[in-house]
Design a protein around this motif. Sequence first.
Motif, PDB file in Angstrom:
ATOM      1  N   ALA A  37     -34.101  60.411 -39.832  1.00  0.00           N
ATOM      2  CA  ALA A  37     -34.206  59.270 -38.924  1.00  0.00           C
ATOM      3  C   ALA A  37     -33.992  59.819 -37.517  1.00  0.00           C
ATOM      4  O   ALA A  37     -32.899  60.282 -37.184  1.00  0.00           O
ATOM      5  CB  ALA A  37     -33.164  58.209 -39.260  1.00  0.00           C
ATOM      6  N   TRP A  38     -35.026  59.811 -36.701  1.00  0.00           N
ATOM      7  CA  TRP A  38     -34.987  60.420 -35.374  1.00  0.00           C
ATOM      8  C   TRP A  38     -34.454  59.454 -34.315  1.00  0.00           C
ATOM      9  O   TRP A  38     -34.808  58.293 -34.317  1.00  0.00           O
ATOM     10  CB  TRP A  38     -36.387  60.863 -34.962  1.00  0.00           C
ATOM     11  N   VAL A  39     -33.630  59.969 -33.409  1.00  0.00           N
ATOM     12  CA  VAL A  39     -33.165  59.202 -32.251  1.00  0.00           C
ATOM     13  C   VAL A  39     -33.345  60.053 -30.998  1.00  0.00           C
ATOM     14  O   VAL A  39     -33.274  61.282 -31.040  1.00  0.00           O
ATOM     15  CB  VAL A  39     -31.690  58.739 -32.356  1.00  0.00           C
ATOM     16  N   SER A  40     -33.568  59.375 -29.896  1.00  0.00           N
ATOM     17  CA  SER A  40     -33.691  60.048 -28.607  1.00  0.00           C
ATOM     18  C   SER A  40     -33.531  59.001 -27.515  1.00  0.00           C
ATOM     19  O   SER A  40     -33.591  57.797 -27.776  1.00  0.00           O
ATOM     20  CB  SER A  40     -35.057  60.734 -28.481  1.00  0.00           C
ATOM     21  N   LYS A  41     -33.313  59.492 -26.314  1.00  0.00           N
ATOM     22  CA  LYS A  41     -33.235  58.591 -25.172  1.00  0.00           C
ATOM     23  C   LYS A  41     -33.754  59.334 -23.952  1.00  0.00           C
ATOM     24  O   LYS A  41     -33.237  60.396 -23.599  1.00  0.00           O
ATOM     25  CB  LYS A  41     -31.805  58.112 -24.935  1.00  0.00           C
ATOM     26  N   SER A  42     -34.760  58.763 -23.345  1.00  0.00           N
ATOM     27  CA  SER A  42     -35.368  59.363 -22.172  1.00  0.00           C
ATOM     28  C   SER A  42     -34.319  59.634 -21.096  1.00  0.00           C
ATOM     29  O   SER A  42     -33.424  58.824 -20.866  1.00  0.00           O
ATOM     30  CB  SER A  42     -36.444  58.421 -21.628  1.00  0.00           C
ATOM     31  N   GLY A  43     -34.433  60.787 -20.454  1.00  0.00           N
ATOM     32  CA  GLY A  43     -33.534  61.128 -19.353  1.00  0.00           C
ATOM     33  C   GLY A  43     -32.230  61.772 -19.784  1.00  0.00           C
ATOM     34  O   GLY A  43     -31.514  62.300 -18.940  1.00  0.00           O
ATOM     35  N   THR A  44     -31.900  61.731 -21.065  1.00  0.00           N
ATOM     36  CA  THR A  44     -30.691  62.404 -21.525  1.00  0.00           C
ATOM     37  C   THR A  44     -31.018  63.862 -21.814  1.00  0.00           C
ATOM     38  O   THR A  44     -32.179  64.243 -21.948  1.00  0.00           O
ATOM     39  CB  THR A  44     -30.110  61.736 -22.795  1.00  0.00           C
ATOM     40  N   ARG A  45     -29.984  64.678 -21.897  1.00  0.00           N
ATOM     41  CA  ARG A  45     -30.178  66.115 -22.101  1.00  0.00           C
ATOM     42  C   ARG A  45     -29.576  66.540 -23.434  1.00  0.00           C
ATOM     43  O   ARG A  45     -28.528  66.047 -23.827  1.00  0.00           O
ATOM     44  CB  ARG A  45     -29.552  66.891 -20.954  1.00  0.00           C
ATOM     45  N   LEU A  46     -30.264  67.489 -24.073  1.00  0.00           N
ATOM     46  CA  LEU A  46     -29.835  67.995 -25.374  1.00  0.00           C
ATOM     47  C   LEU A  46     -29.813  69.516 -25.327  1.00  0.00           C
ATOM     48  O   LEU A  46     -30.746  70.144 -24.826  1.00  0.00           O
ATOM     49  CB  LEU A  46     -30.814  67.520 -26.456  1.00  0.00           C
ATOM     50  N   ARG A  47     -28.740  70.081 -25.840  1.00  0.00           N
ATOM     51  CA  ARG A  47     -28.586  71.529 -25.932  1.00  0.00           C
ATOM     52  C   ARG A  47     -28.261  71.871 -27.381  1.00  0.00           C
ATOM     53  O   ARG A  47     -27.566  71.124 -28.059  1.00  0.00           O
ATOM     54  CB  ARG A  47     -27.460  71.986 -25.004  1.00  0.00           C
ATOM     55  N   CYS A  48     -28.738  73.002 -27.850  1.00  0.00           N
ATOM     56  CA  CYS A  48     -28.526  73.414 -29.238  1.00  0.00           C
ATOM     57  C   CYS A  48     -27.861  74.784 -29.262  1.00  0.00           C
ATOM     58  O   CYS A  48     -28.235  75.670 -28.488  1.00  0.00           O
ATOM     59  CB  CYS A  48     -29.875  73.458 -29.960  1.00  0.00           C
ATOM     60  N   THR A  49     -26.878  74.958 -30.143  1.00  0.00           N
ATOM     61  CA  THR A  49     -26.201  76.234 -30.320  1.00  0.00           C
ATOM     62  C   THR A  49     -26.358  76.663 -31.773  1.00  0.00           C
ATOM     63  O   THR A  49     -26.103  75.875 -32.688  1.00  0.00           O
ATOM     64  CB  THR A  49     -24.699  76.126 -29.985  1.00  0.00           C
ATOM     65  N   ASP A 131     -32.635  71.289 -23.215  1.00  0.00           N
ATOM     66  CA  ASP A 131     -32.131  72.373 -22.382  1.00  0.00           C
ATOM     67  C   ASP A 131     -32.129  73.714 -23.101  1.00  0.00           C
ATOM     68  O   ASP A 131     -31.677  74.710 -22.549  1.00  0.00           O
ATOM     69  CB  ASP A 131     -30.719  72.054 -21.890  1.00  0.00           C
ATOM     70  N   GLY A 132     -32.598  73.736 -24.314  1.00  0.00           N
ATOM     71  CA  GLY A 132     -32.785  74.997 -25.007  1.00  0.00           C
ATOM     72  C   GLY A 132     -31.741  75.334 -26.040  1.00  0.00           C
ATOM     73  O   GLY A 132     -30.875  74.534 -26.394  1.00  0.00           O
ATOM     74  N   LEU A 133     -31.858  76.560 -26.459  1.00  0.00           N
ATOM     75  CA  LEU A 133     -31.121  77.078 -27.602  1.00  0.00           C
ATOM     76  C   LEU A 133     -30.253  78.254 -27.174  1.00  0.00           C
ATOM     77  O   LEU A 133     -30.731  79.159 -26.503  1.00  0.00           O
ATOM     78  CB  LEU A 133     -32.177  77.533 -28.622  1.00  0.00           C
ATOM     79  N   GLU A 134     -29.003  78.232 -27.569  1.00  0.00           N
ATOM     80  CA  GLU A 134     -28.099  79.332 -27.328  1.00  0.00           C
ATOM     81  C   GLU A 134     -27.766  79.938 -28.692  1.00  0.00           C
ATOM     82  O   GLU A 134     -27.334  79.212 -29.602  1.00  0.00           O
ATOM     83  CB  GLU A 134     -26.827  78.847 -26.640  1.00  0.00           C
ATOM     84  N   VAL A 135     -27.950  81.228 -28.840  1.00  0.00           N
ATOM     85  CA  VAL A 135     -27.652  81.909 -30.102  1.00  0.00           C
ATOM     86  C   VAL A 135     -26.404  82.756 -29.899  1.00  0.00           C
ATOM     87  O   VAL A 135     -26.373  83.641 -29.042  1.00  0.00           O
ATOM     88  CB  VAL A 135     -28.834  82.773 -30.560  1.00  0.00           C
ATOM     89  N   LEU A 136     -25.370  82.474 -30.697  1.00  0.00           N
ATOM     90  CA  LEU A 136     -24.093  83.181 -30.556  1.00  0.00           C
ATOM     91  C   LEU A 136     -23.944  84.347 -31.513  1.00  0.00           C
ATOM     92  O   LEU A 136     -23.253  85.308 -31.220  1.00  0.00           O
ATOM     93  CB  LEU A 136     -22.928  82.193 -30.765  1.00  0.00           C
ATOM     94  N   ASP A 137     -24.548  84.260 -32.685  1.00  0.00           N
ATOM     95  CA  ASP A 137     -24.425  85.281 -33.749  1.00  0.00           C
ATOM     96  C   ASP A 137     -22.972  85.681 -33.987  1.00  0.00           C
ATOM     97  O   ASP A 137     -22.559  86.815 -33.770  1.00  0.00           O
ATOM     98  CB  ASP A 137     -25.297  86.491 -33.447  1.00  0.00           C
ATOM     99  N   THR A 138     -22.200  84.710 -34.472  1.00  0.00           N
ATOM    100  CA  THR A 138     -20.778  84.917 -34.737  1.00  0.00           C
ATOM    101  C   THR A 138     -20.514  85.505 -36.118  1.00  0.00           C
ATOM    102  O   THR A 138     -19.401  85.466 -36.593  1.00  0.00           O
ATOM    103  CB  THR A 138     -20.007  83.604 -34.581  1.00  0.00           C
ATOM    104  N   GLY A 139     -21.494  86.012 -36.771  1.00  0.00           N
ATOM    105  CA  GLY A 139     -21.312  86.618 -38.087  1.00  0.00           C
ATOM    106  C   GLY A 139     -22.262  86.054 -39.099  1.00  0.00           C
ATOM    107  O   GLY A 139     -23.039  85.156 -38.834  1.00  0.00           O
ATOM    108  N   GLN A 140     -22.228  86.611 -40.280  1.00  0.00           N
ATOM    109  CA  GLN A 140     -23.133  86.191 -41.359  1.00  0.00           C
ATOM    110  C   GLN A 140     -22.570  85.081 -42.146  1.00  0.00           C
ATOM    111  O   GLN A 140     -21.849  84.638 -42.637  1.00  0.00           O
ATOM    112  CB  GLN A 140     -23.460  87.380 -42.269  1.00  0.00           C
TER     113      GLN A 140
END
Length: 140
Positions: A37-49, A131-140
Amino acid sequence: MYGSCDCGNVELHWQSVDCSLVPRSCQCDYCAARKIAWVSKSGTRLRCTVHRSALYRTVTHGTQTAQFHECTYCDTTVLASSEVDGDDYAVVNANCMRPPQDFVPGRAVSFSNETLAQRQSRRKANWCIFDGLEVLDTGQ
């Protein structure tokens, strides 16, 4: 608001506090099988880690105009993103919000009859700014 896949590998940080949003349950085979079930709101910002990149992937389906961001460890689709006119937009899987949000019940939608121009226009008008994707690679 905060969200993540079931195991916490893929996290969302969404600059929104609006729980009155109506989730959209896409009826395509992929979304329906995963009960997204997708949600979004115009003008808001989303960042993924992403904490462990080896357990993360993006896939495309159907029209090949959006990337679905998945955790391969817990098999959860967390968000979908799309580039429109050089800008990145995203939509959130409401089931990934932590703690679960009190969104109103979702409504079934089908986008299969949209032209590419209509699809891009809808995303640009309604989806979050990604706002994009941040990859931390904190282990397996």
